[in-house]
Write a protein that holds these residues in place. Structure first.
Motif, PDB file in Angstrom:
ATOM      1  N   LEU A  26       0.816  -1.210   0.000  1.00 10.78           N
ATOM      2  CA  LEU A  26       0.000   0.000   0.000  1.00 10.78           C
ATOM      3  C   LEU A  26       0.853   1.264   0.000  1.00 10.78           C
ATOM      4  O   LEU A  26       0.421   2.309  -0.494  1.00 10.78           O
ATOM      5  CB  LEU A  26      -0.935   0.006   1.212  1.00 10.78           C
ATOM      6  N   ALA A  27       2.055   1.168   0.555  1.00  7.12           N
ATOM      7  CA  ALA A  27       2.927   2.346   0.616  1.00  7.12           C
ATOM      8  C   ALA A  27       3.695   2.578  -0.677  1.00  7.12           C
ATOM      9  O   ALA A  27       4.234   3.672  -0.873  1.00  7.12           O
ATOM     10  CB  ALA A  27       3.920   2.201   1.773  1.00  7.12           C
ATOM     11  N   VAL A  31       4.939   6.388  -2.354  1.00  8.33           N
ATOM     12  CA  VAL A  31       6.391   6.552  -2.353  1.00  8.33           C
ATOM     13  C   VAL A  31       6.910   6.722  -3.783  1.00  8.33           C
ATOM     14  O   VAL A  31       7.782   7.566  -4.049  1.00  8.33           O
ATOM     15  CB  VAL A  31       7.058   5.352  -1.656  1.00  8.33           C
ATOM     16  N   ALA A  32       6.362   5.945  -4.713  1.00  3.60           N
ATOM     17  CA  ALA A  32       6.775   6.085  -6.116  1.00  3.60           C
ATOM     18  C   ALA A  32       6.388   7.452  -6.666  1.00  3.60           C
ATOM     19  O   ALA A  32       7.157   8.085  -7.394  1.00  3.60           O
ATOM     20  CB  ALA A  32       6.147   4.966  -6.948  1.00  3.60           C
ATOM     21  N   GLY A  33       5.180   7.922  -6.318  1.00  2.00           N
ATOM     22  CA  GLY A  33       4.769   9.250  -6.765  1.00  2.00           C
ATOM     23  C   GLY A  33       5.644  10.344  -6.188  1.00  2.00           C
ATOM     24  O   GLY A  33       6.005  11.303  -6.886  1.00  2.00           O
ATOM     25  N   LEU A  34       6.012  10.215  -4.898  1.00  2.00           N
ATOM     26  CA  LEU A  34       6.896  11.192  -4.278  1.00  2.00           C
ATOM     27  C   LEU A  34       8.267  11.193  -4.943  1.00  2.00           C
ATOM     28  O   LEU A  34       8.856  12.259  -5.192  1.00  2.00           O
ATOM     29  CB  LEU A  34       7.039  10.883  -2.786  1.00  2.00           C
ATOM     30  N   LEU A  39      11.683  13.784  -5.555  1.00  2.00           N
ATOM     31  CA  LEU A  39      13.050  13.317  -5.349  1.00  2.00           C
ATOM     32  C   LEU A  39      13.851  13.311  -6.652  1.00  2.00           C
ATOM     33  O   LEU A  39      15.032  13.681  -6.661  1.00  2.00           O
ATOM     34  CB  LEU A  39      13.031  11.918  -4.729  1.00  2.00           C
ATOM     35  N   TYR A  40      13.227  12.913  -7.759  1.00  2.00           N
ATOM     36  CA  TYR A  40      13.955  12.876  -9.025  1.00  2.00           C
ATOM     37  C   TYR A  40      14.354  14.271  -9.496  1.00  2.00           C
ATOM     38  O   TYR A  40      15.529  14.497  -9.859  1.00  2.00           O
ATOM     39  CB  TYR A  40      13.123  12.163 -10.088  1.00  2.00           C
ATOM     40  N   PRO A  41      13.458  15.279  -9.503  1.00  2.00           N
ATOM     41  CA  PRO A  41      13.928  16.636  -9.852  1.00  2.00           C
ATOM     42  C   PRO A  41      14.975  17.175  -8.884  1.00  2.00           C
ATOM     43  O   PRO A  41      15.904  17.875  -9.307  1.00  2.00           O
ATOM     44  CB  PRO A  41      12.633  17.471  -9.790  1.00  2.00           C
ATOM     45  N   LEU A  42      14.838  16.847  -7.596  1.00  2.00           N
ATOM     46  CA  LEU A  42      15.848  17.294  -6.639  1.00  2.00           C
ATOM     47  C   LEU A  42      17.200  16.658  -6.934  1.00  2.00           C
ATOM     48  O   LEU A  42      18.249  17.323  -6.836  1.00  2.00           O
ATOM     49  CB  LEU A  42      15.399  16.954  -5.222  1.00  2.00           C
ATOM     50  N   ALA A  43      17.189  15.396  -7.314  1.00  2.00           N
ATOM     51  CA  ALA A  43      18.444  14.732  -7.673  1.00  2.00           C
ATOM     52  C   ALA A  43      19.061  15.370  -8.913  1.00  2.00           C
ATOM     53  O   ALA A  43      20.296  15.503  -9.010  1.00  2.00           O
ATOM     54  CB  ALA A  43      18.198  13.244  -7.914  1.00  2.00           C
TER      55      ALA A  43
END
Length: 291
Positions: A26-27, A31-34, A39-43
């Motif tokens: 369920l998580a 988590v994938a959307g976050l 996280l990907y643009p921040l990286a």
């Protein structure tokens, strides 16, 4: 006659083992959307901060940015504006919340509801309202010229750091008042009545009874305002304050005006680290304080 023991409400270890995989499944979607949205643009920003325009991977963008006077000036301006605005919001928000919660006057409930609506306003809207009142062509200067016959009014502080400070205190004070009003609503009024019956005056009641109960709400609201002020962009931009450059406006200047994308990413990484560090510090202090 013997009665059978009631089944235990405590879940067994096997039930917990069976439930854990389901919780993990369920998580996975949030988590994938976050990771995809944040996280990907921040990286990518962090990666770009280590890639100078000359190519390759290097820490030279960090060296150039940290050595520039513009970055050090923007860092200092960001910090002192955020700290001063937070202190002003704490003092003003505490006083206004006390008046709304404990001083009976007509319309107190409507004022409390208006605070909830105020939280949804964009920051530039409050800045525009201040410009209409105290701007160079605002009502205050217009009234001054009409009365005195002068060519221009004396109110010019909105284009200075003090104007930015006033706008931030005006906009962010409700962010302190909202948790304070919630804390005051849970305060036992019997303590206040007992203190009053024993002859305690209002300042002592506030200092000995109300303030200790309000400290967790003050800490939560103050930490939120501090982080928001560190990352505020719209207020600084719309006031048009000359010589007031903060870290967010420096990111905008380097990326849009100078096309220095590695330098802009360096400043953005520093801004993110400061915000995350303050949040981590708040969590540690609140846990140790038992809040």
């Amino acid at each position: 006659m013997t009665s059978e023991p009631a089944p235990s409400a405590v879940p067994t270890r096997s039930a917990l083992r069976n439930a854990c995989p389901q919780r993990y499944l369920l998580a996975l979607p949030p988590v994938a959307g976050l990771a995809l949205v944040f996280l990907y643009p921040l990286a990518l920003v962090v990666q770009q901060s280590f890639q100078p325009d000359t190519g390759g991977t290097s820490v030279q963008p960090y060296v150039d940015v940290f050595a520039s006077d513009a970055f050090r000036s923007a860092l200092w301006t960001t910090v002192w504006l955020a700290v001063a605005a937070t202190a002003g919001c704490l003092v003003l928000g505490f006083v206004l919340a006390l008046v709304i919660a404990f001083v009976p006057f007509p319309g107190a409930r409507a004022v409390a509801r208006f605070i909830d609506v105020f939280l949804s306003f964009p920051s530039f809207l409050i800045t525009l309202a201040l410009l209409f009142v105290y701007g160079s062509a605002g009502m205050a200067n217009g009234l001054w010229t009409d009365v005195t016959g002068a060519a221009e009014g004396p109110f010019r502080f909105l284009t200075t750091p003090w104007g930015v400070l006033l706008a931030e205190i005006t906009y962010f004070t409700p962010f302190v008042m909202r948790p304070l009003l919630a804390a005051f609503a849970q305060l036992d009024t019997a303590q206040l009545e007992a203190a009053s019956s024993l002859g305690a005056r209002a300042p002592r009641v506030v200092r000995r009874i109300i303030l200790p109960e309000a400290l967790p709400a003050l800490a939560a609201g103050g930490s939120l305002v501090l982080v928001l002020c560190l990352n505020e962009f719209g207020i600084v931009l719309f006031t048009g304050a000359k010589g007031v450059t903060t870290l967010p406006t420096l990111v905008y200047g380097k990326a849009i005006l100078e096309s220095d994308y590695p330098g802009a990413c360096v400043v953005a990484v520093v801004n993110v680290l400061i915000s995350v560090g303050l949040y981590a510090l708040y969590r540690v202090v609140s846990r140790r304080a038992g809040a």
